[in-house]
Design a protein around this motif. Structure first.
Motif, PDB file in Angstrom:
ATOM      1  N   THR A  70     -14.184  37.656 -12.978  1.00  0.00           N
ATOM      2  CA  THR A  70     -14.622  37.020 -14.229  1.00  0.00           C
ATOM      3  C   THR A  70     -13.440  36.364 -14.964  1.00  0.00           C
ATOM      4  N   CYS A  71     -12.399  36.079 -14.207  1.00  0.00           N
ATOM      5  CA  CYS A  71     -11.267  35.328 -14.780  1.00  0.00           C
ATOM      6  C   CYS A  71     -11.094  34.037 -13.988  1.00  0.00           C
ATOM      7  N   HIS A  72     -12.207  33.596 -13.389  1.00  0.00           N
ATOM      8  CA  HIS A  72     -12.219  32.403 -12.531  1.00  0.00           C
ATOM      9  C   HIS A  72     -11.818  31.147 -13.310  1.00  0.00           C
ATOM     10  N   VAL A  73     -10.916  30.374 -12.745  1.00  0.00           N
ATOM     11  CA  VAL A  73     -10.557  29.069 -13.326  1.00  0.00           C
ATOM     12  C   VAL A  73     -10.447  28.050 -12.198  1.00  0.00           C
ATOM     13  N   TYR A  74     -10.489  26.777 -12.589  1.00  0.00           N
ATOM     14  CA  TYR A  74     -10.209  25.693 -11.649  1.00  0.00           C
ATOM     15  C   TYR A  74      -8.840  25.132 -12.001  1.00  0.00           C
ATOM     16  N   VAL A  75      -7.928  25.175 -11.049  1.00  0.00           N
ATOM     17  CA  VAL A  75      -6.582  24.647 -11.298  1.00  0.00           C
ATOM     18  C   VAL A  75      -6.633  23.127 -11.163  1.00  0.00           C
ATOM     19  N   ASP A  76      -6.067  22.446 -12.154  1.00  0.00           N
ATOM     20  CA  ASP A  76      -5.990  20.989 -12.075  1.00  0.00           C
ATOM     21  C   ASP A  76      -5.311  20.613 -10.751  1.00  0.00           C
ATOM     22  N   PRO A  77      -5.902  19.687  -9.988  1.00  0.00           N
ATOM     23  CA  PRO A  77      -5.375  19.375  -8.655  1.00  0.00           C
ATOM     24  C   PRO A  77      -3.867  19.082  -8.639  1.00  0.00           C
ATOM     25  N   GLU A  78      -3.356  18.491  -9.697  1.00  0.00           N
ATOM     26  CA  GLU A  78      -1.919  18.178  -9.729  1.00  0.00           C
ATOM     27  C   GLU A  78      -1.044  19.426  -9.725  1.00  0.00           C
ATOM     28  N   TRP A  79      -1.631  20.553 -10.065  1.00  0.00           N
ATOM     29  CA  TRP A  79      -0.840  21.782 -10.202  1.00  0.00           C
ATOM     30  C   TRP A  79      -1.017  22.742  -9.038  1.00  0.00           C
ATOM     31  N   LEU A  80      -1.864  22.393  -8.102  1.00  0.00           N
ATOM     32  CA  LEU A  80      -2.163  23.335  -7.017  1.00  0.00           C
ATOM     33  C   LEU A  80      -0.936  23.747  -6.221  1.00  0.00           C
ATOM     34  N   ALA A  81      -0.020  22.820  -6.014  1.00  0.00           N
ATOM     35  CA  ALA A  81       1.167  23.144  -5.222  1.00  0.00           C
ATOM     36  C   ALA A  81       2.007  24.194  -5.940  1.00  0.00           C
ATOM     37  N   LYS A  82       2.016  24.131  -7.262  1.00  0.00           N
ATOM     38  CA  LYS A  82       2.866  25.075  -8.005  1.00  0.00           C
ATOM     39  C   LYS A  82       2.198  26.429  -8.237  1.00  0.00           C
TER      40      LYS A  82
END
Ligand code: FES
Length: 106
Positions: A48-60
């Motif tokens: 229940t702490c699900h988020v979507y990481v902005d695609p630009e930040w996925l590598a980090k």
């Protein structure tokens, strides 16, 4: 201190200063960002702490770990950029991180 932007499903943004070493979930809960329930308190046992990481930040932010992948099976609307925010540790590199919140955690 790294700044993290949480964007609610409605588009409302919350910018939070997150201490290094906390998790992205803890920083949200501490600042009462709505939409992150974190029922298990960060034990990777509730999803229940699900988020979507902005695609630009996925590598980090890195990849889902295997425990997280199993828990995400219980979350709704999982996407390739889905993460459990209790599994993302705040580091100086994450200054400016943007995550989006799902419509609901249940
Ligand atoms: S807080 Fe429960 S899985 Fe993240």
């Amino acid at each position: 201190m790294p700044k993290i932007t949480y964007i609610e499903d409605s588009g409302k943004e919350h910018v939070v200063e997150a201490p290094v070493g906390q998790t992205v979930m803890e920083a949200a809960v501490k600042h009462a960002v709505p939409g992150i329930d974190a029922d298990c308190g960060g034990a990777c046992a509730c999803a229940t702490c699900h988020v979507y990481v902005d695609p630009e930040w996925l590598a980090k932010t890195g990849e889902q770990n295997s425990m997280e992948q199993s828990m995400l099976d219980f979350a709704n609307d999982v996407e390739t950029n889905s993460r459990l925010s209790c599994q993302i540790k705040v580091t100086p590199d994450l200054d400016g991180l943007v995550v989006r919140l799902p419509k609901s955690q249940h």
